[in-house]
Scaffold this active site. Structure first.
Site, mmCIF file in Angstrom:
data_model
loop_
_atom_site.group_PDB
_atom_site.id
_atom_site.type_symbol
_atom_site.label_atom_id
_atom_site.label_comp_id
_atom_site.label_asym_id
_atom_site.label_seq_id
_atom_site.Cartn_x
_atom_site.Cartn_y
_atom_site.Cartn_z
ATOM 1 N N LEU A 19 48.243 95.172 117.355
ATOM 2 C CA LEU A 19 48.796 93.819 117.344
ATOM 3 C C LEU A 19 48.758 93.217 115.943
ATOM 4 O O LEU A 19 47.798 93.416 115.198
ATOM 5 C CB LEU A 19 47.980 92.922 118.279
ATOM 6 C CG LEU A 19 47.947 93.322 119.754
ATOM 7 C CD1 LEU A 19 46.931 92.466 120.503
ATOM 8 C CD2 LEU A 19 49.324 93.170 120.380
ATOM 9 N N ASP A 62 44.252 98.959 119.286
ATOM 10 C CA ASP A 62 43.335 98.124 118.501
ATOM 11 C C ASP A 62 41.861 98.453 118.725
ATOM 12 O O ASP A 62 40.983 97.747 118.224
ATOM 13 C CB ASP A 62 43.562 96.648 118.854
ATOM 14 C CG ASP A 62 44.914 96.146 118.386
ATOM 15 O OD1 ASP A 62 45.102 96.035 117.160
ATOM 16 O OD2 ASP A 62 45.780 95.864 119.228
ATOM 17 N N GLU A 67 34.269 95.315 117.015
ATOM 18 C CA GLU A 67 33.550 94.037 117.008
ATOM 19 C C GLU A 67 34.069 93.073 118.079
ATOM 20 O O GLU A 67 33.305 92.259 118.613
ATOM 21 C CB GLU A 67 33.673 93.379 115.634
ATOM 22 C CG GLU A 67 33.005 92.017 115.568
ATOM 23 C CD GLU A 67 33.207 91.322 114.238
ATOM 24 O OE1 GLU A 67 32.199 90.907 113.647
ATOM 25 O OE2 GLU A 67 34.356 91.184 113.785
ATOM 26 N N ASP A 68 35.351 93.162 118.398
ATOM 27 C CA ASP A 68 35.934 92.183 119.321
ATOM 28 C C ASP A 68 35.480 92.366 120.759
ATOM 29 O O ASP A 68 35.683 91.478 121.591
ATOM 30 C CB ASP A 68 37.467 92.249 119.254
ATOM 31 C CG ASP A 68 37.991 91.705 117.949
ATOM 32 O OD1 ASP A 68 37.399 90.750 117.416
ATOM 33 O OD2 ASP A 68 38.996 92.240 117.446
ATOM 34 N N ARG A 87 44.101 94.383 125.215
ATOM 35 C CA ARG A 87 42.836 94.855 124.645
ATOM 36 C C ARG A 87 41.699 94.889 125.672
ATOM 37 O O ARG A 87 40.616 95.383 125.352
ATOM 38 C CB ARG A 87 42.444 93.988 123.435
ATOM 39 C CG ARG A 87 43.464 94.021 122.307
ATOM 40 C CD ARG A 87 42.884 93.514 121.003
ATOM 41 N NE ARG A 87 41.761 94.355 120.588
ATOM 42 C CZ ARG A 87 40.973 94.065 119.569
ATOM 43 N NH1 ARG A 87 41.161 92.959 118.870
ATOM 44 N NH2 ARG A 87 39.970 94.873 119.237
ATOM 45 N N ARG A 133 42.582 83.498 120.275
ATOM 46 C CA ARG A 133 42.099 84.528 121.193
ATOM 47 C C ARG A 133 40.910 84.076 122.049
ATOM 48 O O ARG A 133 40.570 84.740 123.020
ATOM 49 C CB ARG A 133 41.716 85.776 120.396
ATOM 50 C CG ARG A 133 42.885 86.431 119.650
ATOM 51 C CD ARG A 133 43.736 87.284 120.579
ATOM 52 N NE ARG A 133 44.917 87.830 119.910
ATOM 53 C CZ ARG A 133 44.932 88.957 119.218
ATOM 54 N NH1 ARG A 133 43.826 89.672 119.096
ATOM 55 N NH2 ARG A 133 46.040 89.384 118.670
ATOM 56 N N HIS A 163 41.022 85.354 113.817
ATOM 57 C CA HIS A 163 39.682 85.092 114.353
ATOM 58 C C HIS A 163 38.901 84.242 113.357
ATOM 59 O O HIS A 163 39.240 84.198 112.170
ATOM 60 C CB HIS A 163 38.907 86.404 114.546
ATOM 61 C CG HIS A 163 39.437 87.288 115.624
ATOM 62 N ND1 HIS A 163 39.802 88.599 115.408
ATOM 63 C CD2 HIS A 163 39.645 87.062 116.949
ATOM 64 C CE1 HIS A 163 40.212 89.142 116.547
ATOM 65 N NE2 HIS A 163 40.132 88.223 117.489
ATOM 66 N N CYS A 248 35.244 93.788 111.356
ATOM 67 C CA CYS A 248 35.857 94.182 112.636
ATOM 68 C C CYS A 248 35.505 95.595 113.059
ATOM 69 O O CYS A 248 35.571 95.928 114.240
ATOM 70 C CB CYS A 248 37.385 94.153 112.548
ATOM 71 S SG CYS A 248 38.128 92.667 111.920
#
Length: 258
Positions: A19, A62, A67-68, A87, A133, A163, A248
């Site tokens: 993305l 992704d 980290e997300d 995701r 997000r 972010h 990330c």
């Protein structure tokens, strides 16, 4: 003794389909990205971090941005519910990995959305970006998970970056660094230092005075070196094309028990 483990996740074959929100799409060299990812992991290991590889998610472009998928506070993992629906399948293997390392596990639940890249920890303060997000319900669930453990949660508006940690990170002394064009309200942070490049806003604390930084931010590295820090530069150009940064690509686990 604090633990020094870092979750990482190998980039998959569909990485180039990742993305993009705030940048124009440009071609990603996937073999080069894999070589850069390997060098990133080597930089962590060279500074005393044990890397723990999460099972790959080759169907999720992704997934390398591990980290997300999770926010850690002390020994507790809050499994994220990413704001981008594509995701959400990324989180299952991350949950398995942190549970396997002995973390207690909570989860963000519908209607909450939360990306780990929206959470900046400075001591016991968690700044959480409320923007593209992460939604208000996600912020509330973060508070519910971590405030009983002694966390102070501060919500921060994010509109100019993907972010919160795309805009700001923090130095070992707690000073928040960021590029002014990306930071909506620097006054929300106790101490704010502007840096000259957007990618200079991202540091991973390796220990002592060492800061992992992107090679694309030489002026920022020079500024931080002048302040007494030791920048450790890695080339992550292919991930930067997908709005990725040095933070990330790993989750640092410093407070696991045992």
């Amino acid at each position: 003794m604090p633990s020094k483990k870092a979750l990482i996740r190998r980039p998959g074959p569909r990485l180039a389909e990742g993305l993009v929100t705030h940048v124009e799409r440009t071609p990603v060299d996937v073999p080069l990205a894999l070589a850069q990812w390997e060098a990133y992991g080597e930089a962590l290991r060279a500074h005393g971090w044990e890397t723990v590889e999460v099972d790959p998610a080759d169907g999720c472009p992704d997934a390398v941005f591990v980290e997300d998928s999770v926010v850690m506070f002390r020994n507790v993992a809050l499994i994220a519910r990413p704001g981008a629906e594509s995701r959400r399948p990324e989180t299952a293997a991350v949950e398995q990995a942190v549970a396997g390392l002995g973390a207690s596990v909570n989860r963000v639940r519908e209607p909450g959305t939360l990306d780990g890249g929206d959470v900046l920890k400075i001591g016991d303060t968690l700044y959480v970006g409320r923007g593209g997000r992460t939604n208000a319900a996600g912020v509330r669930q973060l508070r519910a998970a971590f405030e009983p453990l002694g966390a102070r949660v501060v919500a921060v508006p994010v509109s100019s970056a993907l972010h919160l940690k795309s805009a700001v990170t923090a130095l070992p002394d707690g000073t928040v660094i960021g590029h002014p064009s990306l930071v909506d309200t620097p006054s929300l942070f106790g101490s704010f230092l502007p840096v000259p490049e957007e990618s200079g806003a991202h540091v991973v604390l390796l220990g002592g005075d060492r800061l992992l930084m992107a090679a694309s931010a030489p002026k920022s590295a020079e500024l931080l070196a002048d302040l007494g820090y030791t920048p450790v530069l890695v080339d992550i150009s292919e991930f930067e094309k997908l709005e990725g940064c040095v933070t990330c690509l790993s989750v640092r686990l410093r407070n696991l028990h045992g």
